[in-house]
Design a protein around this motif. Sequence first.
Motif, PDB file in Angstrom:
ATOM      1  N   ALA A 109       0.810  -1.100   0.001  1.00  0.00           N
ATOM      2  CA  ALA A 109      -0.085   0.151  -0.023  1.00  0.00           C
ATOM      3  C   ALA A 109       0.921   1.193  -0.072  1.00  0.00           C
ATOM      4  CB  ALA A 109      -0.916   0.079   1.259  1.00  0.00           C
ATOM      5  N   VAL A 110       0.656   2.064  -0.920  1.00  0.00           N
ATOM      6  CA  VAL A 110       1.548   3.260  -1.200  1.00  0.00           C
ATOM      7  C   VAL A 110       0.589   4.546  -1.009  1.00  0.00           C
ATOM      8  CG1 VAL A 110       3.130   1.804  -2.392  1.00  0.00           C
ATOM      9  CG2 VAL A 110       1.348   3.368  -3.614  1.00  0.00           C
ATOM     10  N   GLN A 111       1.342   5.805  -0.692  1.00  0.00           N
ATOM     11  CA  GLN A 111       0.724   7.150  -0.439  1.00  0.00           C
ATOM     12  C   GLN A 111       1.907   7.902  -0.790  1.00  0.00           C
ATOM     13  OE1 GLN A 111       1.203   5.191   2.266  1.00  0.00           O
ATOM     14  NE2 GLN A 111       2.546   6.556   3.577  1.00  0.00           N
ATOM     15  N   ALA A 130      -3.031   2.013  -4.117  1.00  0.00           N
ATOM     16  CA  ALA A 130      -2.376   3.164  -3.886  1.00  0.00           C
ATOM     17  C   ALA A 130      -3.430   3.984  -3.422  1.00  0.00           C
ATOM     18  CB  ALA A 130      -1.931   3.686  -5.313  1.00  0.00           C
ATOM     19  N   ALA A 131      -3.047   5.054  -2.720  1.00  0.00           N
ATOM     20  CA  ALA A 131      -3.972   6.216  -2.214  1.00  0.00           C
ATOM     21  C   ALA A 131      -4.042   7.217  -3.350  1.00  0.00           C
ATOM     22  CB  ALA A 131      -3.219   6.933  -0.808  1.00  0.00           C
ATOM     23  N   ASP A 132      -5.206   8.041  -3.574  1.00  0.00           N
ATOM     24  CA  ASP A 132      -5.091   8.892  -4.592  1.00  0.00           C
ATOM     25  C   ASP A 132      -4.300  10.186  -4.631  1.00  0.00           C
ATOM     26  OD1 ASP A 132      -6.486  10.346  -2.476  1.00  0.00           O
ATOM     27  OD2 ASP A 132      -8.473  10.104  -3.364  1.00  0.00           O
ATOM     28  N   SER A 133      -3.595  10.119  -3.491  1.00  0.00           N
ATOM     29  CA  SER A 133      -2.593  11.174  -3.299  1.00  0.00           C
ATOM     30  C   SER A 133      -1.299  10.615  -3.878  1.00  0.00           C
ATOM     31  CB  SER A 133      -2.075  11.239  -1.842  1.00  0.00           C
ATOM     32  OG  SER A 133      -1.739  10.404  -1.360  1.00  0.00           O
ATOM     33  N   PRO A 190      -9.121   6.474  -1.335  1.00  0.00           N
ATOM     34  CA  PRO A 190      -8.772   7.803  -0.850  1.00  0.00           C
ATOM     35  C   PRO A 190      -7.595   7.912   0.046  1.00  0.00           C
ATOM     36  CG  PRO A 190     -11.263   7.499  -0.788  1.00  0.00           C
ATOM     37  CD  PRO A 190     -10.647   6.188  -1.299  1.00  0.00           C
ATOM     38  N   HIS A 191      -6.766   8.947   0.170  1.00  0.00           N
ATOM     39  CA  HIS A 191      -5.744   9.194   1.043  1.00  0.00           C
ATOM     40  C   HIS A 191      -6.289   8.759   2.440  1.00  0.00           C
ATOM     41  CE1 HIS A 191      -1.859  10.410   2.223  1.00  0.00           C
ATOM     42  NE2 HIS A 191      -2.388  11.119   3.232  1.00  0.00           N
ATOM     43  N   GLY A 192      -5.224   8.023   3.141  1.00  0.00           N
ATOM     44  CA  GLY A 192      -5.648   7.585   4.357  1.00  0.00           C
ATOM     45  C   GLY A 192      -6.293   5.992   4.506  1.00  0.00           C
ATOM     46  N   GLN A 193      -6.780   5.725   3.400  1.00  0.00           N
ATOM     47  CA  GLN A 193      -7.575   4.439   3.469  1.00  0.00           C
ATOM     48  C   GLN A 193      -6.859   3.186   2.948  1.00  0.00           C
ATOM     49  OE1 GLN A 193     -11.510   4.399   1.790  1.00  0.00           O
ATOM     50  NE2 GLN A 193     -12.100   6.507   2.810  1.00  0.00           N
TER      51      GLN A 193
END
Length: 266
Positions: A109-111, A130-133, A190-193
Amino acid sequence: MTDLSTSTAKVTVERDGHVLLIGLNRVDKRNAADMEMLQQLALAYGELERDPELRAGFVFAHGEHFTGGLDLADIGPRIGTEGLDMVPEGGFNPWQVSGEKLSKPVVIAVQGTCLTLGIELILASDIAVAADSSVFGQVEVSRGILPFGGATIRFPRQVGWSNAMRWILTGDSFDAAEAHRMGMVQEVVPHGQQYARGLELAQRVAAQAPLAVQAALTNANIAVRDGDAAAEAALQPELVALAQSEDSRIGMQAFMTRTTASFIGK
């Protein structure tokens, strides 16, 4: 998850049932990898490979960014005549470019920022969220070197030649939507998830029959490395061996009784 982000370790390691949680933890440097971090990561992968109680790995990063890539100030002087030696005794090359393939699946999992070796960790893993960020960059050519963690091998194979060359040869950045379009990542959240979703997938993998999961992963890797004929030749022997396992009996019983199987790895 226990909060290990304040640990002095540059890679945190924690167990969640049959899943090994491996966290990049050099937050003040955007998780850029120095030699110590690379070695700790290799040791974590070695633990995953060796321990029969571990059925899957989950790789993530503490902080807002996955990784800023290599810490070239530390790594550059260490590149010798034989390249870069970063796997200590008991370790396993996380990028799997030494001729050995991990026998257990890895979810990642990446962000935020995800450069160079981060992309190559994705490509060496089996499922990526992947986070959307997320912002990706295979920027080695901008630093005067080439990707040496497997991108030249896996990136074209996974996303297509021209898709890969677009990013490898320019060093340009791309976003999570493009990574998903190409098939480099399987889900964007979403970022954080990204942590929760990645761990959920790793736990889902670990809940399956581990011998069967490892056999399926191994056969797919044989097909990629040695060709279809080699993988085909291994299918029936693997099926026979698995059919004789205790897990096969457990799986069949669960199917017949419409219950959830609890596999033991035997």
